[in-house]
Design a protein around this motif. Structure first.
Motif, PDB file in Angstrom:
ATOM      1  N   UNK A 396       0.741  -1.602   0.555  1.00 10.00           N
ATOM      2  CA  UNK A 396      -0.200   0.112  -0.307  1.00 10.00           C
ATOM      3  C   UNK A 396       0.421   1.126  -0.449  1.00 10.00           C
ATOM      4  N   UNK A 397       1.873   1.455   1.348  1.00  3.28           N
ATOM      5  CA  UNK A 397       2.736   2.299   0.572  1.00  3.28           C
ATOM      6  C   UNK A 397       3.445   2.773  -0.135  1.00  3.28           C
ATOM      7  N   UNK A 398       4.046   1.907  -0.657  1.00  5.57           N
ATOM      8  CA  UNK A 398       4.566   1.693  -2.600  1.00  5.57           C
ATOM      9  C   UNK A 398       3.211   2.383  -3.513  1.00  5.57           C
ATOM     10  N   UNK A 399       2.654   1.439  -3.407  1.00  9.36           N
ATOM     11  CA  UNK A 399       1.860   2.083  -4.392  1.00  9.36           C
ATOM     12  C   UNK A 399       1.214   3.348  -4.424  1.00  9.36           C
ATOM     13  N   UNK A 400       1.486   3.897  -3.275  1.00  8.23           N
ATOM     14  CA  UNK A 400       1.283   5.205  -3.040  1.00  8.23           C
ATOM     15  C   UNK A 400       2.070   6.259  -3.293  1.00  8.23           C
TER      16      UNK A 400
END
Length: 427
Positions: A396-400
Motif C-alpha cells: 500500500x505504501x509503495x503503491x502510494x
C-alpha cells in the motif's frame, strides 16, 4: 505422500503440469477437516472428536480450530455442486488460496483508494499480486488459515477507513461482520483489535475526534466482541484475555470524550467548567475502577492474561525461555535482514517515500496506514511468519509512492494544451 519429489511446492504450474496436491502438514489437516464437513455436515463438525489427531489423546476439532477456512471452502464446494459443477473437495481446497489472493488485491485497491485515490489503489493492488511474501501463502495447494485471513484483514481495515471517511453506520456494521470473519479465520485477529484502538487513541490525542470516529469504533467493539465470543475456539477469551483489554480501555476513553463534546454544546462556558470538573471526577473514578478490575484479573493469571504467542511478540526471548516448542518452529524465528529483501524486494526502498506521501496531507485514513506499517514492521521483526502481515502494508505504501511519482512525471502531459484543428497548417 504430501509432496512427491517431482513436485516442489510451486503452486499453479505444478497443478497444471502434474496434479492437484495439498502442500505441507497443516494444510493437509485442514483438508481432512473440510472433507469431514462436506460429508457429515456442520453440526457433526462442531462436535467431531478426531482420535487420529494428537494421537492417542485425540482432539475435539470444532472447539479447537479456527473454522473460517474450513467453512469457506465447504461453502464454496456446496455452492458449486448445487450449480451442477461437480468439483471434488480437494480441488476446491487447492484453489481456495489463489481465489482469495485475487480478493486480497481487490481489498487492497479499495483500502488504498480510500486514502489516496484510484491511481494509488491500482498500483498497490498490482504490487500485492507480485510480492514474494504473499505469493508464498497464496499458491495453489497452500490450504492454510492465511489463505483467507489476509483478505479478511485488509477488508476489515478498508471498512474501518471507509466508515471513518463517511460516518456511515452501514459500513460500521459491515466492519464488525468482517472482523467476525477474521476471528473465525486466524488467531492474528488480535492485531486488528489492537491496531484500530491505537489509531482511535492517536486521533483523540491529536485533536481529530469526530462523530465519524465514534461511529467507526464503537459498533466494532460492541458487535465485534459479541460475535467473536460465538467462535468456540475464542469464546470468553474475547473479554477475559489481555489482548482485548486495550480496545475496552479506548472504548471508555472515547465515550468520555464524546460526553465532553456533547455537554460543551449544551452549556455556557461557565457551566461547562463546572460540568467538566464533575465529568472528569466521575470518569477518572470509573477508569480507576475498571483498571483495578483488569489488574486483579491479570494478576490471577500466571501469564498475566497473555497467550504464549502474544508474549513472544512482546518479549522476543519469552518463547525460548518458557515455551521451547514455539521457539523451535522455524517460522517463529526472528528474520534476518536479507529476509526482508527476499520477502518484499524493492518495496523496502519505496516504503519510506510512501510514508512521506501520507503526510502530504495527513488525514485519518493516511495516518492509519502509517500506523499499520509501523506496527507490522515491529511484529515482522519478531517473528518471520508475520512478514505476511507486513506485505500488504508495504504494498500500500509503495503503491502510494509510485502513484505520486507518476503524478509528478506526467503533470506536464496532463496540463498540456491540446492542439485544435483550426491552428493546424493547411496544405
Amino acid at each position: 505422500i504430501l509432496c512427491p519429489p517431482h513436485m516442489s511446492p510451486g503452486g499453479a504450474p505444478q497443478v497444471i503440469k502434474y496434479e492437484s496436491v495439498i502442500h505441507e502438514f497443516d494444510p493437509y489437516f485442514n483438508y481432512r477437516v473440510t472433507q469431514f464437513l462436506s460429508k457429515s455436515g456442520i453440526y457433526e463438525f462442531w462436535n467431531w472428536f478426531d482420535d487420529r489427531t494428537w494421537y492417542p489423546l485425540g482432539r475435539v476439532i470444532g472447539g479447537t480450530v479456527y473454522p473460517g477456512l474450513t467453512l469457506t471452502a465447504g461453502t464454496i464446494w456446496w455452492l458449486l455442486n448445487s450449480l451442477n459443477i461437480p468439483l471434488s473437495v480437494e480441488t476446491v481446497c487447492v484453489f481456495t488460496a489463489p481465489v482469495f489472493s485475487a480478493n486480497a488485491s481487490w481489498a487492497t485497491y479499495l483500502l488504498t483508494k480510500e486514502a489516496k485515490g484510484n491511481g494509488a489503489g491500482l498500483m498497490a493492488a498490482t504490487i500485492l499480486a507480485m510480492v514474494p511474501s504473499y505469493i508464498s501463502r497464496s499458491v495453489a495447494g497452500s490450504y492454510d488459515n492465511e489463505a483467507v485471513a489476509i483478505f479478511a484483514l485488509i477488508f476489515t481495515f478498508y471498512l474501518y477507513v471507509k466508515t471513518l471517511n463517511t460516518g456511515s453506520l452501514f459500513y460500521a456494521t459491515l466492519n464488525a461482520l468482517s472482523y467476525f470473519y477474521m476471528v473465525c479465520s486466524w488467531g492474528g485477529y488480535t492485531f486488528i483489535i489492537n491496531l484500530i484502538p491505537m489509531h482511535v487513541l492517536l486521533c483523540i490525542v491529536t485533536g481529530r475526534y469526530s462523530s465519524r470516529l465514534y461511529i467507526a469504533y464503537a459498533p466494532l467493539v460492541v458487535l465485534g466482541t459479541l460475535l467473536a465470543a460465538l467462535v468456540p475456539v475464542v469464546g470468553f477469551n474475547a473479554v477475559l484475555t489481555s489482548e482485548h483489554f486495550a480496545s475496552f480501555l479506548v472504548f471508555i476513553i472515547l465515550h468520555v470524550i464524546a460526553l465532553v463534546y456533547y455537554i460543551k454544546g449544551l452549556l455556557t462556558p461557565r457551566l461547562f467548567k463546572v460540568a467538566m470538573t464533575f465529568v472528569l471526577t466521575v470518569g477518572l473514578a470509573l477508569c480507576f475502577a475498571v483498571v483495578a478490575v483488569l489488574v486483579t484479573l491479570v494478576a490471577s493469571s500466571p501469564t498475566k492474561g497473555w497467550s504464549g504467542r502474544s508474549l513472544s511478540l512482546l518479549d522476543p526471548t519469552y518463547a525460548s525461555k518458557y515455551i521451547p516448542i514455539i521457539a523451535s518452529v522455524s517460522e517463529h524465528q526472528p528474520p534476518t535482514w536479507p529476509s526482508y529483501f527476499m520477502a518484499i524486494n524493492v518495496l523496502a526502498f519505496l516504503v519510506p517515500a510512501g510514508i512521506i506521501s501520507c503526510f502530504l496531507p495527513l488525514s485519518d485514513a493516511s495516518s492509519f496506514l502509517v500506523l499499520y506499517l509501523v506496527t507490522s514492521v515491529y511484529f515482522s521483526g519478531v517473528m518471520v511468519r508475520l512478514m505476511l502481515v507486513l506485505a500488504p502494508a508495504a504494498c500500500i505504501l509503495s503503491g502510494i509512492a509510485l502513484s505520486e511519482a507518476f503524478n509528478v512525471l506526467t503533470r506536464s502531459m496532463k496540463f498540456q494544451r491540446p492542439i485544435s484543428d483550426d491552428v493546424l497548417p493547411t496544405v
